[in-house]
Design a protein around this motif. Sequence first.
Motif, PDB file in Angstrom:
ATOM      1  N   THR A  96       8.876  -1.396   0.823  1.00 53.66           N
ATOM      2  CA  THR A  96       7.546  -1.756   2.083  1.00 53.66           C
ATOM      3  C   THR A  96       6.193  -2.256   2.089  1.00 53.66           C
ATOM      4  N   ASP A  97       5.492  -3.210   3.286  1.00 53.33           N
ATOM      5  CA  ASP A  97       4.217  -3.700   3.014  1.00 53.33           C
ATOM      6  C   ASP A  97       3.457  -2.569   2.922  1.00 53.33           C
ATOM      7  N   GLU A  98       3.605  -1.811   3.686  1.00 57.57           N
ATOM      8  CA  GLU A  98       2.827  -0.893   3.953  1.00 57.57           C
ATOM      9  C   GLU A  98       3.352   0.885   3.981  1.00 57.57           C
ATOM     10  N   CYS A  99       2.436   1.081   3.243  1.00 56.39           N
ATOM     11  CA  CYS A  99       3.993   3.371   3.067  1.00 56.39           C
ATOM     12  C   CYS A  99       2.295   3.984   2.861  1.00 56.39           C
ATOM     13  N   SER A 100       1.959   3.591   3.716  1.00 60.09           N
ATOM     14  CA  SER A 100       0.573   5.274   3.328  1.00 60.09           C
ATOM     15  C   SER A 100       1.210   6.510   4.224  1.00 60.09           C
ATOM     16  N   GLU A 101       0.604   7.258   4.362  1.00 60.30           N
ATOM     17  CA  GLU A 101       0.195   8.330   5.132  1.00 60.30           C
ATOM     18  C   GLU A 101      -0.169   8.095   6.326  1.00 60.30           C
ATOM     19  N   ARG A 102      -0.263   7.298   6.580  1.00 58.20           N
ATOM     20  CA  ARG A 102      -0.354   7.173   8.042  1.00 58.20           C
ATOM     21  C   ARG A 102       0.944   6.134   8.620  1.00 58.20           C
ATOM     22  N   ARG A 103       1.718   5.352   7.934  1.00 59.18           N
ATOM     23  CA  ARG A 103       2.744   4.488   8.382  1.00 59.18           C
ATOM     24  C   ARG A 103       3.820   4.974   6.739  1.00 59.18           C
ATOM     25  N   ALA A 104       4.229   6.524   6.631  1.00 56.97           N
ATOM     26  CA  ALA A 104       5.514   6.586   6.186  1.00 56.97           C
ATOM     27  C   ALA A 104       6.841   5.419   6.435  1.00 56.97           C
ATOM     28  N   CYS A 105       7.017   5.180   5.189  1.00 60.86           N
ATOM     29  CA  CYS A 105       8.376   4.970   5.296  1.00 60.86           C
ATOM     30  C   CYS A 105       9.696   6.616   4.694  1.00 60.86           C
ATOM     31  N   PRO A 106      10.728   5.826   5.193  1.00 64.50           N
ATOM     32  CA  PRO A 106      11.387   7.344   4.551  1.00 64.50           C
ATOM     33  C   PRO A 106      11.975   8.061   3.245  1.00 64.50           C
ATOM     34  N   ALA A 107      11.241   7.552   2.270  1.00 62.22           N
ATOM     35  CA  ALA A 107      10.813   7.919   1.015  1.00 62.22           C
ATOM     36  C   ALA A 107       9.667   8.594   0.774  1.00 62.22           C
ATOM     37  N   HIS A 108       9.041   8.471   1.766  1.00 60.55           N
ATOM     38  CA  HIS A 108       7.075   8.462   1.087  1.00 60.55           C
ATOM     39  C   HIS A 108       6.943   9.693   0.385  1.00 60.55           C
ATOM     40  N   ALA A 109       7.212  11.046   1.531  1.00 58.61           N
ATOM     41  CA  ALA A 109       7.445  12.094   1.055  1.00 58.61           C
ATOM     42  C   ALA A 109       7.716  12.234  -0.692  1.00 58.61           C
ATOM     43  N   PHE A 110       9.074  12.416  -1.341  1.00 61.67           N
ATOM     44  CA  PHE A 110       9.548  11.953  -2.190  1.00 61.67           C
ATOM     45  C   PHE A 110       8.758  11.097  -3.341  1.00 61.67           C
ATOM     46  N   ARG A 111       8.455   9.997  -2.770  1.00 58.47           N
ATOM     47  CA  ARG A 111       7.913   8.763  -4.184  1.00 58.47           C
ATOM     48  C   ARG A 111       6.419   9.429  -4.238  1.00 58.47           C
ATOM     49  N   THR A 112       5.402  10.087  -3.076  1.00 59.63           N
ATOM     50  CA  THR A 112       4.681  10.231  -3.612  1.00 59.63           C
ATOM     51  C   THR A 112       4.438  11.518  -4.372  1.00 59.63           C
ATOM     52  N   LYS A 113       5.656  12.447  -4.284  1.00 65.08           N
ATOM     53  CA  LYS A 113       5.474  13.645  -4.749  1.00 65.08           C
ATOM     54  C   LYS A 113       6.071  13.780  -6.310  1.00 65.08           C
ATOM     55  N   HIS A 114       7.051  12.584  -6.367  1.00 63.48           N
ATOM     56  CA  HIS A 114       7.186  12.616  -8.034  1.00 63.48           C
ATOM     57  C   HIS A 114       6.554  11.739  -8.372  1.00 63.48           C
ATOM     58  N   ARG A 115       5.160  10.675  -7.776  1.00 61.32           N
ATOM     59  CA  ARG A 115       5.132  10.015  -8.248  1.00 61.32           C
ATOM     60  C   ARG A 115       3.444  10.432  -9.309  1.00 61.32           C
ATOM     61  N   GLU A 116       2.573  11.952  -8.405  1.00 58.29           N
ATOM     62  CA  GLU A 116       1.889  12.327  -8.674  1.00 58.29           C
ATOM     63  C   GLU A 116       2.573  13.052 -10.410  1.00 58.29           C
ATOM     64  N   GLN A 117       3.743  13.562  -9.528  1.00 56.12           N
ATOM     65  CA  GLN A 117       4.409  14.546 -11.344  1.00 56.12           C
ATOM     66  C   GLN A 117       4.282  13.431 -12.452  1.00 56.12           C
ATOM     67  N   ALA A 118       4.871  12.354 -12.717  1.00 51.78           N
ATOM     68  CA  ALA A 118       4.597  10.981 -13.302  1.00 51.78           C
ATOM     69  C   ALA A 118       3.456  11.269 -13.751  1.00 51.78           C
ATOM     70  N   MET A 119       2.441  11.006 -12.977  1.00 52.72           N
ATOM     71  CA  MET A 119       1.057  10.719 -13.857  1.00 52.72           C
ATOM     72  C   MET A 119       0.088  12.238 -13.841  1.00 52.72           C
ATOM     73  N   THR A 120       0.371  12.601 -13.471  1.00 52.79           N
ATOM     74  CA  THR A 120       0.066  13.874 -14.266  1.00 52.79           C
ATOM     75  C   THR A 120       1.231  13.780 -15.715  1.00 52.79           C
ATOM     76  N   PHE A 121       2.154  13.668 -15.938  1.00 52.91           N
ATOM     77  CA  PHE A 121       2.850  14.069 -17.124  1.00 52.91           C
ATOM     78  C   PHE A 121       2.318  12.741 -17.927  1.00 52.91           C
ATOM     79  N   LEU A 122       2.176  12.139 -17.674  1.00 49.26           N
ATOM     80  CA  LEU A 122       1.177  10.616 -18.150  1.00 49.26           C
ATOM     81  C   LEU A 122      -0.090  10.630 -18.605  1.00 49.26           C
ATOM     82  N   ARG A 123      -0.648  11.375 -17.574  1.00 50.32           N
ATOM     83  CA  ARG A 123      -2.090  11.974 -18.130  1.00 50.32           C
ATOM     84  C   ARG A 123      -2.141  12.847 -19.280  1.00 50.32           C
TER      85      ARG A 123
END
Length: 157
Positions: A96-123
């Motif tokens: 989706t074009d706009e996916c944020s806390e304010r206008r979240a898609c159905p996968a937003h919570a999943f993506r946010t959690k796993h993105r944070e884990q991925a970024m932590t792993f990479l760092r």
Amino acid sequence: MPSLAPATGYAVLGLGYLAAAAGKPALVRDIASACDLPAPYLAKTLNRLGRAGIVKTRRGIHGGVSLARAAAELTLYEVCEALDDPILENRCLLGTDECSERRACPAHAFRTKHREQAMTFLRETTIADVASFETQRRWAALASMQPTTNGNSISAG
């Protein structure tokens, strides 16, 4: 979850090889051969990493490519940044074009959690970690190919 782009994956393997070389410059063809990577593509990738200050090159009889700084100080995140890897982009999993806390898609919570884990792993994961893993993997592969006294191979596990 998206994975690293091929260039980044090749770079990480090549940098792991360089880390295991302990500062000794290596030829691109030797890195490519040891890591089973296409040499021309690896050369272009290492060139980009050179411009980013991650590797250094030296011409001449004792020349080659080496890490510009200690492997334990170089993170996978920095490699991704240097190669503009798409994994660092904060995109909607569903596109989706706009996916944020304010206008979240159905996968937003999943993506946010796993993105944070991925970024932590990479760092937190360094090229030294990659070198250690790859060295252990290569030794295990070599051990599995060693003949025993009766002509059979020694198993790795």
